[in-house]
Design a protein around this motif. Structure first.
Motif, PDB file in Angstrom:
ATOM      1  N   ARG A  57      26.143 -42.244 -67.872  1.00 14.16           N
ATOM      2  CA  ARG A  57      27.007 -41.871 -68.996  1.00 14.16           C
ATOM      3  C   ARG A  57      27.488 -40.448 -68.775  1.00 14.16           C
ATOM      4  O   ARG A  57      26.694 -39.548 -68.549  1.00 14.16           O
TER       5      ARG A  57
ATOM      6  N   SER B 124      32.567 -41.017 -70.612  1.00 13.99           N
ATOM      7  CA  SER B 124      32.194 -42.432 -70.670  1.00 13.99           C
ATOM      8  C   SER B 124      30.984 -42.671 -71.564  1.00 13.99           C
ATOM      9  O   SER B 124      30.492 -43.794 -71.640  1.00 13.99           O
ATOM     10  N   ASP B 125      30.492 -41.621 -72.223  1.00 11.12           N
ATOM     11  CA  ASP B 125      29.323 -41.766 -73.091  1.00 11.12           C
ATOM     12  C   ASP B 125      29.760 -42.278 -74.460  1.00 11.12           C
ATOM     13  O   ASP B 125      30.531 -41.616 -75.158  1.00 11.12           O
TER      14      ASP B 125
ATOM     15  N   ALA C 226      29.368 -47.554 -71.462  1.00  8.43           N
ATOM     16  CA  ALA C 226      29.318 -46.700 -70.280  1.00  8.43           C
ATOM     17  C   ALA C 226      30.309 -47.085 -69.174  1.00  8.43           C
ATOM     18  O   ALA C 226      30.820 -46.198 -68.479  1.00  8.43           O
TER      19      ALA C 226
END
Length: 671
Positions: free
Chosen positions: A148, A88-89, A99
């Motif tokens: 993240r 999710s970064d 994020a």
């Protein structure tokens, strides 16, 4: 073994799309958050072995990710059967774009060989961070936008990485909701794996393997054919967001389409520097990044709706994304509101295509769609946080039809949440949800009307977030004589002595009894309004889309006191409108017209050149200082470019660390 005819290839394409749709239905039906199961902010993909999207759902889910490329994260792992990875970064491989978007992918094996991947993403309602729902334009660093996750294994050989799950749960506001959605994603890729196995059984291992590549090649060939039919040349267009921070200056998105044979370059040079707010796009400069390609994919598909929608469609296209600008921000710039900039990039690209084929493209969609989230509590004190749906505008009027009302247009994959669901899941009362009269841009073909929502809160310390608030100043543009749509509005306690106009604010603190009214922006119209058939204007009046006053003023259609058509007055009004009509390519609203009287293209060329020469950390500051120096100064006949250089020299005098630029260098760069 290749698939040797187009019919069989289409059959494979249909099977892959059906697999992706089965994944999507699984995700929707098992998700916990409203934003996934009702709003449908998710995507599902069948991916080639190198991570290119080969198929995705055709009728639901987020259409922005049709060309998503997982290549930036796939090669970080070795894969076994039963593995699942997540990320999710936004700065790790440039697959996730902020994020809250958790991307997941799973390898698919057959007889011990890796055949492809299946993947998905969802937008989590909250991933921690500085504000509920994690996103606000007020945030200045990506570290403020929630947890993240770099590319990591969620499962190895089918065994869950509980440590990672615990870290996620500790950092979010509603861990049960996130855990429920995570399980929905796991179920989704499991279904995808099973469906791919079914396809391999039908087509055979070698035909399936080669067929994925052929599907990408087929879409590429379709795109090249469409591009080759467009006239070669360079076509410029710019569009604007209202502000680069709360109470700030406008954001410019500049696009130059360069068509050469069967290929296309989308040059974003001239767009604003990266911002000290969260409106930046994290593309990593990837010339076919999904966010940069959305407008192109929409335009090409509009020109040929038979296209296969996959990553092959953008192979003939490359984007130029200057580093340190809003379209290619560098870490640790905040990027949570990147969807507002992506919307702006889409309307700018569509505007450039309108210069190429104005008889085949629509006016601007309303854009500026606000995603509404509420954090409040029940009478018993339990915290509730949920999306209550998007509030936006309609589609732009086109060469042959009115724009669709309140559909979201370029954001139409975000579905509305029924009022009954909202009131059942969130302790609020919705007073109104409908269309805004007179909001669609006047034209021979009217722009689509905007939506509005009014609701009341009942608990103390409640908070409303309105992600992507925009179009309060710059309206959606009309085309070929069509007029601009109405601007959006955001009001707290409307119609009372406590009324507050919130503009593009996106975080609102509320007390018990407070009422929020939000109206989206209307879309642009197409063609002169006085050419719209009178009976169509009358029909709009009868269904409440247009008021009698608006019909008289903007369409030249007059009514008698009893509500019937006043033919004599109508003929007179329309004759006068025809005499006064000016043949305009684009119909911009008054705010943009006034703004561009000051901020000419010549001034922007020099400003862009100066900012590009500076370290990224200085660009936003210098932009603001130059804007403040220029103020409302109208330029000279030369376009006022010299004023920009003079303003910059004054800044250099105060801050000697900045590079002094000679006018000749600026002029050369501007050319």
């Amino acid at each position: 073994m290749t698939i040797d005819n187009a019919t069989s290839l289409r059959v494979l394409a249909n099977y892959c799309a059906a697999a992706a749709e089965s994944m999507g239905w699984t995700l929707m039906r098992t998700a916990h958050s409203t934003f996934v199961k009702e709003t449908e902010d998710f995507s599902c993909q069948v991916l080639s072995p190198d991570g290119l999207t080969v198929a995705s759902p055709r009728t639901f889910g987020a259409t922005w990710y049709t060309g998503l490329d997982y290549g930036g994260v796939l090669d970080r792992f070795d894969y076994n059967e039963g593995d699942i990875c997540v990320c999710s970064d936004p700065y790790s491989g440039f697959v996730a774009t902020h994020a809250p978007d958790l991307h997941m992918w799973k390898p698919v094996f057959w007889e011990g060989e890796l055949m492809c991947f299946v993947g998905n993403h969802i937008h989590n309602t909250d991933v921690g961070g500085a504000v509920p729902a994690s996103l606000s334009r007020t945030l200045t660093e990506v570290h403020q936008e929630g947890i993240r996750i770099p590319p990591m294994r969620l499962m190895r050989d089918g065994k869950l990485n509980q440590d990672l799950v615990d870290i996620i749960s500790t950092n979010v506001r509603l861990p049960e909701q996130n855990w429920g959605d995570l399980n929905a994603q796991i179920a989704c890729v499991a279904v995808g794996e099973a469906k791919v196995h079914d396809i391999i059984r039908r087509f055979g291992k070698e035909s399936f393997r080669s067929g994925l590549g052929q599907l990408l090649d087929y879409s590429e060939a379709q795109a090249r054919r469409v591009i080759s039919e467009l006239p070669d040349g360079e076509y410029f267009f710019a569009d604007y967001a209202d502000e680069d921070q709360t109470g700030g200056y406008p954001v410019r998105m500049a696009v130059t389409l360069k068509i050469h044979g069967d290929s296309l370059t989308v040059d974003f040079t001239g767009s604003d520097p990266q911002l000290v707010s969260s409106l930046n796009m994290p593309t990593g400069g990837n010339e076919r990044h999904a966010l940069a390609m959305v407008g192109v994919m929409y335009a090409l598909y509009s020109l040929d709706p038979t296209m296969l929608l996959n990553s092959g469609l953008v192979r003939p296209v490359r984007a130029i994304l200057p580093e340190g600008t809003v379209v290619n921000a560098t870490s640790p710039a905040a990027v949570g509101m990147r969807s507002l900039m992506c919307n702006l990039a889409q309307t700018a690209v569509i505007g450039a295509f309108c210069r190429v084929v104005p008889d085949r493209m629509p006016a601007s969609p309303g854009s500026g769609l606000s995603i509404m989230n509420v954090k409040t509590s029940t009478r018993g004190g339990r915290t509730i946080m949920a999306s209550i749906g998007p509030v936006g505008g309609g589609a732009g009027g086109g060469p042959k039809a009115d724009g669709v009302e309140g559909c979201g247009a370029n954001m139409s994959f975000l579905k509305n949440t029924p009022v009954e669901i909202n009131e059942a899941e969130v302790p609020i009362a919705i007073h109104r949800y409908g269309l805004v009269p007179d909001s669609g841009g006047p034209g021979r073909y009217r722009g689509g009307l905007a939506l509005e929502m009014q609701f009341q809160l009942f608990a103390p310390q409640s908070m409303v977030t309105a992600r992507n608030r925009d179009r309060s100043n710059f309206s959606a543009w009309g085309l070929r004589g069509g007029e601009a749509g109405a601007v959006s509005r955001f009001i707290k306690n409307p119609g009372t002595d406590k009324a507050v106009e919130l503009g593009s604010m996106d975080i609102v603190h509320c007390d018990p009894g407070d009422v929020i009214l939000i109206q989206g922006p209307g879309a642009g119209g197409y063609g002169p309004a006085h050419e719209r058939p009178v009976d169509e204007v009358l029909f709009d009046i009868r269904r409440g889309f247009v008021t009698p006053e608006h019909a008289r003023k903007r369409y030249g259609v007059a009514l008698t006191p009893d509500g019937s058509l006043d033919e004599q007055a109508t003929n007179k009004l329309r004759a006068a409108m025809a005499d006064e009509a000016v043949d305009t390519e684009f119909g911009h609203g008054p705010f943009r017209i006034d703004f561009e009287q000051v901020w000419t293209r010549e001034r922007y060329v020099v400003l862009t050149s100066i900012l590009a020469s500076l370290p990224v950390s200085w660009r936003y500051f210098v932009k603001h200082r130059i804007f403040a120096a220029i103020g409302e100064s109208r330029p000279s006949m030369s376009g006022g470019a010299a004023d920009i250089y003079a303003a910059y020299r004054d800044i250099v005098a105060q801050f000697p660390d900045l590079q002094d630029l000679q006018p000749q260098r600026v002029a050369i760069a501007a050319e």
